[in-house]
Motif scaffolding. Structure first.
Motif, PDB file in Angstrom:
ATOM      1  N   HIS A 118       0.821  -1.229   0.000  1.00 35.92           N
ATOM      2  CA  HIS A 118       0.000   0.000   0.000  1.00 35.92           C
ATOM      3  C   HIS A 118       0.846   1.266   0.000  1.00 35.92           C
ATOM      4  CE1 HIS A 118      -3.361  -2.671   0.513  1.00 35.92           C
ATOM      5  NE2 HIS A 118      -2.819  -3.154   1.614  1.00 35.92           N
TER       6      HIS A 118
ATOM      7  N   GLY B 258       2.479   1.844  -3.125  1.00 33.02           N
ATOM      8  CA  GLY B 258       2.702   2.002  -4.559  1.00 33.02           C
ATOM      9  C   GLY B 258       3.858   1.187  -5.114  1.00 33.02           C
TER      10      GLY B 258
ATOM     11  N   ARG C 264      -7.718 -10.370  -8.401  1.00 32.98           N
ATOM     12  CA  ARG C 264      -6.521  -9.534  -8.421  1.00 32.98           C
ATOM     13  C   ARG C 264      -6.524  -8.535  -9.587  1.00 32.98           C
ATOM     14  NH1 ARG C 264      -5.605 -11.382  -4.204  1.00 32.98           N
ATOM     15  NH2 ARG C 264      -3.921 -12.732  -3.467  1.00 32.98           N
TER      16      ARG C 264
HETATM   17  C1  LIG Z   1      -0.708  -7.411  -5.156  1.00 31.40           C
HETATM   18  C2  LIG Z   1       0.503  -6.751  -4.477  1.00 31.40           C
HETATM   19  C3  LIG Z   1       1.736  -7.011  -5.314  1.00 31.40           C
HETATM   20  C4  LIG Z   1       0.241  -5.242  -4.402  1.00 31.40           C
HETATM   21  O1  LIG Z   1       1.402  -4.636  -3.879  1.00 31.40           O
HETATM   22  P1  LIG Z   1       1.335  -3.164  -3.239  1.00 31.40           P
HETATM   23  O2  LIG Z   1       2.722  -2.655  -3.172  1.00 31.40           O
HETATM   24  O3  LIG Z   1       0.532  -3.171  -1.998  1.00 31.40           O
HETATM   25  O4  LIG Z   1       0.525  -2.413  -4.364  1.00 31.40           O
HETATM   26  P2  LIG Z   1       0.297  -0.857  -4.472  1.00 31.40           P
HETATM   27  O5  LIG Z   1       0.605  -0.161  -3.199  1.00 31.40           O
HETATM   28  O6  LIG Z   1       0.962  -0.409  -5.704  1.00 31.40           O
HETATM   29  O7  LIG Z   1      -1.288  -0.896  -4.640  1.00 31.40           O
HETATM   30  C5  LIG Z   1      -1.965   0.113  -5.253  1.00 31.40           C
HETATM   31  C6  LIG Z   1      -3.465  -0.184  -5.128  1.00 31.40           C
HETATM   32  O8  LIG Z   1      -3.795  -1.423  -5.732  1.00 31.40           O
HETATM   33  C7  LIG Z   1      -4.894  -2.008  -5.025  1.00 31.40           C
HETATM   34  N1  LIG Z   1      -4.513  -3.331  -4.560  1.00 31.40           N
HETATM   35  C8  LIG Z   1      -3.431  -3.665  -3.840  1.00 31.40           C
HETATM   36  N2  LIG Z   1      -3.406  -4.993  -3.642  1.00 31.40           N
HETATM   37  C9  LIG Z   1      -4.504  -5.493  -4.263  1.00 31.40           C
HETATM   38  C10 LIG Z   1      -5.030  -6.798  -4.395  1.00 31.40           C
HETATM   39  N3  LIG Z   1      -4.410  -7.866  -3.877  1.00 31.40           N
HETATM   40  N4  LIG Z   1      -6.168  -6.948  -5.114  1.00 31.40           N
HETATM   41  C11 LIG Z   1      -6.785  -5.878  -5.665  1.00 31.40           C
HETATM   42  N5  LIG Z   1      -6.330  -4.624  -5.542  1.00 31.40           N
HETATM   43  C12 LIG Z   1      -5.204  -4.436  -4.850  1.00 31.40           C
HETATM   44  C13 LIG Z   1      -5.255  -1.124  -3.913  1.00 31.40           C
HETATM   45  O9  LIG Z   1      -6.306  -0.281  -4.338  1.00 31.40           O
HETATM   46  C14 LIG Z   1      -4.001  -0.318  -3.704  1.00 31.40           C
HETATM   47  O10 LIG Z   1      -4.306   0.906  -3.181  1.00 31.40           O
HETATM   48  P3  LIG Z   1      -4.329   1.110  -1.558  1.00 31.40           P
HETATM   49  O11 LIG Z   1      -2.932   0.931  -1.094  1.00 31.40           O
HETATM   50  O12 LIG Z   1      -4.838   2.493  -1.421  1.00 31.40           O
HETATM   51  O13 LIG Z   1      -5.246   0.067  -1.002  1.00 31.40           O
HETATM   52  C15 LIG Z   1       0.699  -7.269  -3.021  1.00 31.40           C
HETATM   53  O14 LIG Z   1      -0.531  -7.127  -2.319  1.00 31.40           O
HETATM   54  C16 LIG Z   1       1.165  -8.707  -2.934  1.00 31.40           C
HETATM   55  O15 LIG Z   1       2.357  -8.981  -2.972  1.00 31.40           O
HETATM   56  N6  LIG Z   1       0.206  -9.648  -2.815  1.00 31.40           N
HETATM   57  C17 LIG Z   1       0.537 -11.069  -2.724  1.00 31.40           C
HETATM   58  C18 LIG Z   1       1.028 -11.621  -4.065  1.00 31.40           C
HETATM   59  C19 LIG Z   1       0.034 -11.391  -5.184  1.00 31.40           C
HETATM   60  O16 LIG Z   1      -1.178 -11.548  -5.037  1.00 31.40           O
HETATM   61  N7  LIG Z   1       0.586 -11.013  -6.362  1.00 31.40           N
HETATM   62  C20 LIG Z   1      -0.200 -10.768  -7.558  1.00 31.40           C
HETATM   63  C21 LIG Z   1      -0.345 -12.029  -8.329  1.00 31.40           C
HETATM   64  S1  LIG Z   1      -1.381 -11.772  -9.782  1.00 31.40           S
END
Ligand SMILES: CC(C)(COP(=O)(O)OP(=O)(O)OC[C@H]1O[C@@H](n2cnc3c(N)ncnc32)[C@H](O)[C@@H]1OP(=O)(O)O)[C@@H](O)C(=O)NCCC(=O)NCCS
Length: 161
Positions: free
Chosen positions: A100, A102, A131
Motif C-alpha cells: 500500500h 505504490g 486480483r
Molecule cells: C498485489 C501486491 C503485489 C500489491 O502490492 P502493493 O505494493 O501493496 O501495491 P500498491 O501499493 O501499488 O497498490 C496500489 C493499489 O492497488 C490495489 N490493490 C493492492 N493490492 C490489491 C489486491 N491484492 N487486489 C486488488 N487490488 C489491490 C489497492 O487499491 C491499492 O491501493 P491502496 O494501497 O490504497 O489500497 C501485493 O498485495 C502482494 O504482494 N500480494 C501477494 C502476491 C500477489 O497476489 N501477487 C499478484 C499475483 S497476480
C-alpha cells in the motif's frame, strides 16, 4: 502545502543486485510453488536464469539499500495454455509490511517499460479474477477471462497507451 515525497527505494535488475536472488526465490516459492509440492531448490535454480545475459527472463527487485521490499519476474511463458503470448510480467510480490505504498504498481510499470525497451509492443500478465482490479487501476486491459483450470484473466499493457 505538503511537499511531494521522493521515492525512498530503488528498483533494480537482479543482474545488478544478484544478492537478492535467494530472497526472491524464497518469496516465489512460498507464494506459488510450495503448495504444489515443489522444493525451494527448484525455484532457486530457476533464479540463475535471471542472471545470464539473455534478454529474457530477467527479474526486478524493489529495495531500500540492502532491504528487500518486493520483486517481479519477466518471463517468456507464464500460462501454458497461451504459448503465443510473450513476454509475461509474473510473480509480482511485495512483502506485507511494505504494501500500500505504490511499490507493486511501480514494479509492474517498470517491468512493462523494460519489455518495451527490448522491442516488444505488448506485455502480458495473468491473474486471478480478484486480483485484476489492481492491474486495471493503472492501465492494464483485460484480453481474456476464464483461461485454464484456475479461470485466470489475461491482461495486457500496450506500448504507448
Ligand atoms: C498485489 C501486491 C503485489 C500489491 O502490492 P502493493 O505494493 O501493496 O501495491 P500498491 O501499493 O501499488 O497498490 C496500489 C493499489 O492497488 C490495489 N490493490 C493492492 N493490492 C490489491 C489486491 N491484492 N487486489 C486488488 N487490488 C489491490 C489497492 O487499491 C491499492 O491501493 P491502496 O494501497 O490504497 O489500497 C501485493 O498485495 C502482494 O504482494 N500480494 C501477494 C502476491 C500477489 O497476489 N501477487 C499478484 C499475483 S497476480
Amino acid at each position: 502545502m505538503p511537499r511531494p515525497q521522493s521515492q525512498h527505494y530503488a528498483i533494480s535488475d537482479l543482474r545488478d543486485q544478484p544478492g537478492f536472488c535467494s530472497t526472491v526465490a524464497d518469496r516465489v516459492w512460498r507464494a506459488w510453488w510450495q503448495g504444489a509440492g515443489h522444493p525451494l531448490e527448484q525455484v532457486a535454480n530457476h533464479m540463475q536464469e535471471m542472471l545470464d545475459e539473455r534478454e529474457l527472463p530477467f527479474g526486478l527487485v524493489a529495495h531500500e539499500g540492502a532491504t528487500y521490499l518486493g520483486s517481479t519476474l519477466i518471463i517468456s511463458c507464464d500460462l501454458e495454455e497461451r504459448p503465443q503470448y510473450a513476454p509475461w510480467v509474473a510473480a509480482v510480490w511485495v512483502d506485507a509490511e511494505h504494501r500500500h505504498q505504490g511499490i507493486g504498481r511501480a514494479l509492474v510499470r517498470r517491468a512493462a517499460e523494460a519489455t518495451f525497451d527490448l522491442g516488444h509492443d505488448v506485455a502480458y500478465l495473468c491473474a486471478l479474477p480478484e486480483r485484476r482490479s489492481f492491474y486495471e487501476a493503472f492501465g492494464w486491459r483485460r484480453l481474456e477471462e476464464g483461461v485454464g483450470p484456475h479461470g485466470l484473466t489475461v491482461l495486457t499493457c500496450v506500448r504507448g497507451i
